[in-house]
Design a protein around this motif. Structure first.
Motif, PDB file in Angstrom:
ATOM      1  N   GLY A 238       0.797  -1.225   0.000  1.00 42.11           N
ATOM      2  CA  GLY A 238       0.000   0.000   0.000  1.00 42.11           C
ATOM      3  C   GLY A 238       0.830   1.277   0.000  1.00 42.11           C
ATOM      4  O   GLY A 238       1.854   1.366   0.680  1.00 42.11           O
ATOM      5  N   PHE A 239       0.357   2.277  -0.760  1.00 40.45           N
ATOM      6  CA  PHE A 239       1.009   3.583  -0.864  1.00 40.45           C
ATOM      7  C   PHE A 239      -0.035   4.685  -0.704  1.00 40.45           C
ATOM      8  O   PHE A 239      -1.219   4.478  -0.970  1.00 40.45           O
ATOM      9  N   ARG A 240       0.414   5.876  -0.316  1.00 32.65           N
ATOM     10  CA  ARG A 240      -0.487   7.032  -0.273  1.00 32.65           C
ATOM     11  C   ARG A 240      -1.003   7.349  -1.672  1.00 32.65           C
ATOM     12  O   ARG A 240      -0.321   7.107  -2.672  1.00 32.65           O
ATOM     13  N   LYS A 241      -2.176   7.934  -1.731  1.00 33.79           N
ATOM     14  CA  LYS A 241      -2.783   8.285  -3.010  1.00 33.79           C
ATOM     15  C   LYS A 241      -1.911   9.249  -3.815  1.00 33.79           C
ATOM     16  O   LYS A 241      -1.911   9.219  -5.046  1.00 33.79           O
ATOM     17  N   ALA A 242      -1.163  10.112  -3.122  1.00 33.25           N
ATOM     18  CA  ALA A 242      -0.367  11.128  -3.816  1.00 33.25           C
ATOM     19  C   ALA A 242       0.920  10.581  -4.411  1.00 33.25           C
ATOM     20  O   ALA A 242       1.491  11.196  -5.314  1.00 33.25           O
ATOM     21  N   ASP A 243       1.379   9.419  -3.941  1.00 32.47           N
ATOM     22  CA  ASP A 243       2.704   8.926  -4.342  1.00 32.47           C
ATOM     23  C   ASP A 243       2.654   8.099  -5.619  1.00 32.47           C
ATOM     24  O   ASP A 243       3.109   6.952  -5.664  1.00 32.47           O
ATOM     25  N   THR A 244       2.093   8.673  -6.669  1.00 26.45           N
ATOM     26  CA  THR A 244       1.884   7.932  -7.910  1.00 26.45           C
ATOM     27  C   THR A 244       3.184   7.682  -8.682  1.00 26.45           C
ATOM     28  O   THR A 244       3.346   6.651  -9.325  1.00 26.45           O
ATOM     29  N   GLU A 245       4.090   8.642  -8.632  1.00 26.45           N
ATOM     30  CA  GLU A 245       5.359   8.493  -9.364  1.00 26.45           C
ATOM     31  C   GLU A 245       6.168   7.340  -8.786  1.00 26.45           C
ATOM     32  O   GLU A 245       6.686   6.486  -9.519  1.00 26.45           O
ATOM     33  N   PHE A 246       6.256   7.296  -7.468  1.00 31.41           N
ATOM     34  CA  PHE A 246       7.019   6.227  -6.826  1.00 31.41           C
ATOM     35  C   PHE A 246       6.329   4.885  -7.039  1.00 31.41           C
ATOM     36  O   PHE A 246       6.994   3.869  -7.285  1.00 31.41           O
ATOM     37  N   LEU A 247       5.012   4.852  -6.958  1.00 34.83           N
ATOM     38  CA  LEU A 247       4.269   3.603  -7.170  1.00 34.83           C
ATOM     39  C   LEU A 247       4.519   3.042  -8.558  1.00 34.83           C
ATOM     40  O   LEU A 247       4.704   1.835  -8.726  1.00 34.83           O
ATOM     41  N   ALA A 248       4.525   3.919  -9.569  1.00 29.47           N
ATOM     42  CA  ALA A 248       4.774   3.460 -10.942  1.00 29.47           C
ATOM     43  C   ALA A 248       6.158   2.824 -11.061  1.00 29.47           C
ATOM     44  O   ALA A 248       6.330   1.769 -11.697  1.00 29.47           O
ATOM     45  N   ALA A 249       7.147   3.445 -10.436  1.00 33.85           N
ATOM     46  CA  ALA A 249       8.507   2.896 -10.459  1.00 33.85           C
ATOM     47  C   ALA A 249       8.572   1.577  -9.693  1.00 33.85           C
ATOM     48  O   ALA A 249       9.256   0.631 -10.110  1.00 33.85           O
ATOM     49  N   PHE A 250       7.858   1.509  -8.574  1.00 31.26           N
ATOM     50  CA  PHE A 250       7.818   0.282  -7.778  1.00 31.26           C
ATOM     51  C   PHE A 250       7.210  -0.863  -8.588  1.00 31.26           C
ATOM     52  O   PHE A 250       7.725  -1.989  -8.588  1.00 31.26           O
ATOM     53  N   ASN A 251       6.104  -0.593  -9.285  1.00 35.71           N
ATOM     54  CA  ASN A 251       5.445  -1.627 -10.082  1.00 35.71           C
ATOM     55  C   ASN A 251       6.344  -2.139 -11.200  1.00 35.71           C
ATOM     56  O   ASN A 251       6.344  -3.333 -11.517  1.00 35.71           O
ATOM     57  N   THR A 252       7.104  -1.245 -11.807  1.00 30.19           N
ATOM     58  CA  THR A 252       8.037  -1.661 -12.860  1.00 30.19           C
ATOM     59  C   THR A 252       9.089  -2.605 -12.295  1.00 30.19           C
ATOM     60  O   THR A 252       9.392  -3.656 -12.885  1.00 30.19           O
ATOM     61  N   ALA A 253       9.634  -2.264 -11.135  1.00 31.16           N
ATOM     62  CA  ALA A 253      10.642  -3.114 -10.497  1.00 31.16           C
ATOM     63  C   ALA A 253      10.024  -4.418  -9.997  1.00 31.16           C
ATOM     64  O   ALA A 253      10.650  -5.485 -10.064  1.00 31.16           O
TER      65      ALA A 253
END
Length: 290
Positions: A238-253
């Motif tokens: 789970g991530f905060r709603k605002a942290d979309t940039e980091f989430l996208a990078a996390f999903n790629t990894a």
């Protein structure tokens, strides 16, 4: 000359204002969309991961070392992204989502099912695994409780953790609210079964298996396949709603790490195997269907 020069000076002044306004607005937009996690990382601060004491999903070891297969996967992905400055924050299960929203930590692990009501409050990574639910029951299962339907038809009492998806699943299966007892977590569920205050304890199969081993043979885990398909759930980070940039990078990894030899070696000790890999199911699908 004066009439010819004045307009040129005015145009230049307006052009400067336009350029300055563009920079200012650009800065405001950038600030508004900046990920808090990225801000912390870029300023040299740690990434705080929040989890409860949920063996074998995510739990603290010595000096609050993050243990459990969800923590192992999360830290493996973060390491592959180049992030090793990790700060564990242990809380109770019910405090995970509120704590994330209150900025007490940046990521929540814990083995949290992706569910529609949770998707409204946090952003989940793509699934890291798929899991079923079952019960812990007294040894020998004297009341023959293997499914939510059994709980309902035999008027049994089920105990489960506050905030667990088991609560909504039991209600969906028609178990009366008066037959659903809630306690803080798994240790309290086990205590309720041992004391005879409830007939079955609802939780994930991994948790039930762990408690059955830790109970000294006083309880056993039921077969999760006895419950309907709709009780199977996918877990995400789970991530905060605002942290979309980091989430996208996390999903790629995560896509590169999930199911790799490195990952499977890291989670083997916790019982996670190939049958728990989520396949092609996406978080978008799960948010709509769970």
């Amino acid at each position: 000359m004066m009439f010819a020069t004045a307009p040129r000076r005015r145009l230049s002044f307006l052009a400067i204002l336009t350029i300055l306004s563009t920079f200012v607005l650009s800065g405001i937009t950038t600030a508004a969309h900046a990920d808090e996690i990225m801000d912390r990382v870029n300023s040299g601060k740690s990434i705080r991961i929040g989890f409860a004491n949920e063996v074998p999903w995510a739990y603290p070891g010595e000096n609050q070392k993050p243990l459990g297969f969800v923590n192992a996967i999360t830290m493996g992905v973060l390491k592959s992204m180049g992030y090793t400055n990790i700060e564990p924050v242990v809380t109770d299960w019910g405090g995970l989502i509120p704590g994330l929203k209150a900025n007490r930590f940046d990521v929540i692990t814990g083995g949290m099912y992706i569910m529609k009501n949770r998707c409204d409050n946090v952003n989940f990574s793509e699934p890291i695994g798929v899991f079923g639910e079952c019960f812990i029951v007294p040894k020998g299962n004297p009341k023959g409780l293997g499914s939510y339907d059994d709980i309902k038809t035999k008027n049994a009492v089920i105990v489960t953790g506050a905030g667990y998806s088991t609560i909504e699943n039991a209600k969906r299966a028609g178990v009366p609210a008066g037959n659903i007892m809630t306690v803080p977590g798994n240790s309290e569920i086990l205590a309720a079964i041992k004391a005879g205050r409830a007939d079955a304890g609802g939780m994930t199969y991994f948790s039930a298996l762990h408690l059955s081993r830790e109970s000294g043979g006083t309880v056993e885990a039921t077969d999760p396949s006895l419950n309907p398909e709709w009780t199977f759930n996918w877990v995400g980070v789970g991530f905060r709603k605002a942290d979309t940039e980091f989430l996208a990078a996390f999903n790629t990894a995560l896509k590169a790490y999930l199911g790799s030899d490195e990952m499977m070696k890291a989670v083997q000790e916790y019982g996670y195997g190939n049958s728990q890999l989520p396949g092609d199911v996406t978080t978008a699908y799960v948010c709509e269907n769970r």
